[in-house]
Scaffold this active site. Structure first.
Site, PDB file in Angstrom:
ATOM      1  CG  ASP A  18       0.732  -0.497  -7.230  1.00 27.54           C
ATOM      2  OD1 ASP A  18       0.883  -0.714  -8.434  1.00 27.54           O
ATOM      3  OD2 ASP A  18       1.093   0.554  -6.669  1.00 27.54           O
ATOM      4  CB  ALA A  76      -0.935   0.004   1.197  1.00 26.96           C
ATOM      5  CB  CYS A 109       5.142   1.888 -12.282  1.00 30.70           C
ATOM      6  SG  CYS A 109       6.125   1.656 -10.818  1.00 30.70           S
ATOM      7  CG  ASP A 147       4.500  -1.284   2.186  1.00 33.93           C
ATOM      8  OD1 ASP A 147       4.092  -0.899   1.075  1.00 33.93           O
ATOM      9  OD2 ASP A 147       5.699  -1.518   2.420  1.00 33.93           O
ATOM     10  N   GLY A 190       0.571   4.989  -0.420  1.00 37.72           N
ATOM     11  CA  GLY A 190      -0.848   5.071  -0.076  1.00 37.72           C
ATOM     12  C   GLY A 190      -1.750   5.797  -1.049  1.00 37.72           C
ATOM     13  CG  ASP A 206       6.543 -11.511   2.625  1.00 35.36           C
ATOM     14  OD1 ASP A 206       5.995 -11.101   1.584  1.00 35.36           O
ATOM     15  OD2 ASP A 206       7.467 -12.347   2.623  1.00 35.36           O
ATOM     16  CE  LYS A 214      -1.639   2.146  -7.895  1.00 35.43           C
ATOM     17  NZ  LYS A 214      -0.400   2.826  -7.479  1.00 35.43           N
TER      18      LYS A 214
END
Ligand SMILES: C[S@@+](CC[C@H](N)C(=O)[O-])C[C@H]1O[C@@H](n2cnc3c(N)ncnc32)[C@H](O)[C@@H]1O
Length: 484
Positions: free
Chosen positions: A308, A236, A361, A258, A239, A288, A241
């Site tokens: 993500d 996350a 990305c 996270d 943050g 994890d 999103k």
């Protein structure tokens, strides 16, 4: 099971034990490797065109690689115009007129000049060479009247600088890459002040266009609504999103996870700074993601999951050209296994009928389609029936998303720390897992190669965001539904 590093990207970059010393990092040849890698991938990975596949490009020795810095300087002195002409040619042909002063951009152009035949990646390289245009959005959760007031104000005061996005009137994008994060104070102090004030009071979010896509598509598809009860954001931080999700949901709750404690803390701080009060709707965890606890009760599984994952980030080089300086295919190769493990875990946490996104990305198929194919193939029901399917994106008028690819190639990088010798610095392409093992490729695993048949997976339903299409970063999103 070995404990996972809480900075897997840094670990992946160091995955080659000699990486920091490798020749290409000292010499700047990462630019050439990057272009060679993408120019030699099948069409559709980063560009479109009429030819079916790129010819295998000549090795990077066409440029000055393999020469010592002194030798390069001598050559430059001897032929003062040649290099420059090559750069100008490329720069002209891709119409790059801004921001080409940075040494990174210049080296990108130089590297590209070695691939005269690679016409179809011209736009791709051209857009990666420009600074990333500013984007921001009006927050979803504002009352309609406030949204309209802000929209009016933006038209009145800043319509020469920014325009609403074709597929979402609440998203704004700069009309030129001259208007970017770095230049904003100079190019438009009034816009900068407007953004700072309205970010602090929770009305506007400054977020990259590409990064908005996973939550946007879940919302547009009707899978994430104000009524959604349980959402998990597995990776996350920082943050952006998570915030987007919270703006849409009015009843349910979001679990923001996270692995990195510090990054999770900064997510908590940015929630506070955002000027919005979400505290009752969000819970945090510091685990994890590849071992995230699977809820035991059916009704505790998640309706929506945002996955993500950590990635090489080579879609973000417009924002941070230094990503290129460190670029090698080894980073993507080293992250692939972790990405598969995280996605496979996410699938186990999704309820039947629930929908999730997998995103990176990066433009590298090893981190994208290869990961999706591997995780979906692992998760079958009894009798081999698929338990999950890739979902077609809803229509978003004006949005240009390119289909996921079904063919890609796998390479590693062979470098030598001591020798500045061309023969020892090159990409090696491996046609199969067996070839790679024989060649002692690091981190090779079978799922990196395209499966023999991808028809039943519908990988074309994944969406690649090419930087040239929306003047954005490069991005990849797959929308996956649990069907059984
Ligand atoms: C691409 S960033 C996520 C960006 C975030 N979704 C956003 O929109 O702001 C990836 C994140 O994954 C985290 N991460 C890396 N490995 C992880 C793991 N094994 N489990 C959970 N989180 C992990 C990193 O700390 C990093 O914050």
């Amino acid at each position: 099971m070995p404990k996972r590093s809480n900075n897997p990207l840094a670990a992946a970059r160091k995955s080659d034990s000699k990486a920091d010393l490798l020749w290409h990092r000292k010499s700047g040849a990462a630019f050439q490797l990057f272009i060679e890698y993408y120019a030699c991938q099948p069409l559709g990975v980063c560009s479109d065109g009429t030819v079916k596949e790129f010819p295998v490009a000549k090795h990077v020795t066409k440029m000055n690689c393999g020469q010592s810095r002194a030798a390069k300087r001598r050559k430059k002195k001897k032929q003062p115009n040649n290099d420059r002409e090559g750069i100008d040619l490329v720069v002209d042909s891709v119409q790059i007129n801004e921001s080409s002063e940075s040494p990174e951009n210049e080296r990108l152009h130089q590297a590209f000049a070695a691939y005269e035949s690679a016409d179809t990646i011209r736009d791709f390289i051209g857009s990666l060479s420009r600074a990333l245009s500013l984007t921001f959005r009006i927050r979803q959760n504002l009352p309609s009247q406030e949204k309209e007031t802000l929209q009016r104000l933006i038209v009145e005061q800043f319509s020469d600088l920014v325009a609403p996005c074709s597929f979402d009137p609440l998203i704004y994008q700069a009309k030129s890459s001259n208007v970017n994060k770095g230049s904003l104070l100079q190019s438009s102090p009034a816009l900068k002040e407007f953004l700072v004030t309205n970010s602090q009071n929770g009305k506007i979010a400054r977020q990259e266009l590409a990064s908005m896509l996973p939550v946007l598509v879940l919302h547009r598809g009707g899978w994430l609504t104000s009524e959604t009860k349980r959402v998990l954001d597995l990776c996350a931080s920082p943050g952006s999103k998570t915030m987007q999700v919270l703006e849409i949901m009015t009843r349910g709750s979001v679990k923001a996870n996270d692995i990195n404690k510090q990054r999770l803390e900064s997510l908590q701080e940015s929630m506070t700074r955002s000027g919005m009060s979400f505290s009752s709707k969000i819970k945090f965890s510091n685990l994890d993601a590849s071992h995230f606890p699977i809820p035991l009760q059916e009704d505790k599984l998640y309706d929506c999951i945002i996955c993500d994952v950590p990635c090489s980030g080579d879609g973000t080089i417009r924002k941070d050209p230094r990503v290129l300086t460190n670029w090698t295919p080894a980073t993507s190769n080293a992250l692939h296994r972790l990405q598969v493990d995280i996605l496979a875990r996410a699938l186990k946490c999704l309820k039947v009928g629930g929908v999730m996104t997998y995103s990176t990305c990066s433009m590298n198929p090893i981190e994208n389609e290869a990961v999706v194919a591997a995780a979906l193939s692992q998760r079958k029901k009894g009798g081999g029936q698929p338990a999950f399917e890739l979902v077609q994106w809803p229509v978003m008028e004006g949005f240009i998303g390119r289909p996921g690819v079904t063919k890609w190639k796998v390479a590693d990088y062979v470098g030598d720390t001591d020798q500045e010798d061309d023969e020892k610095v090159q990409l090696r392409w491996h046609s199969s897992y067996e070839d790679a093992v024989e060649a002692k490729m690091e981190k090779a695993c079978t799922s990196m190669w395209p499966p023999l048949s991808t028809n039943d997976l519908h990988l074309d339903r994944c969406v690649r965001l090419w930087p040239q299409d929306h003047d954005s970063g490069g991005f990849f999103v797959a929308v996956i539904k649990r069907i059984g």
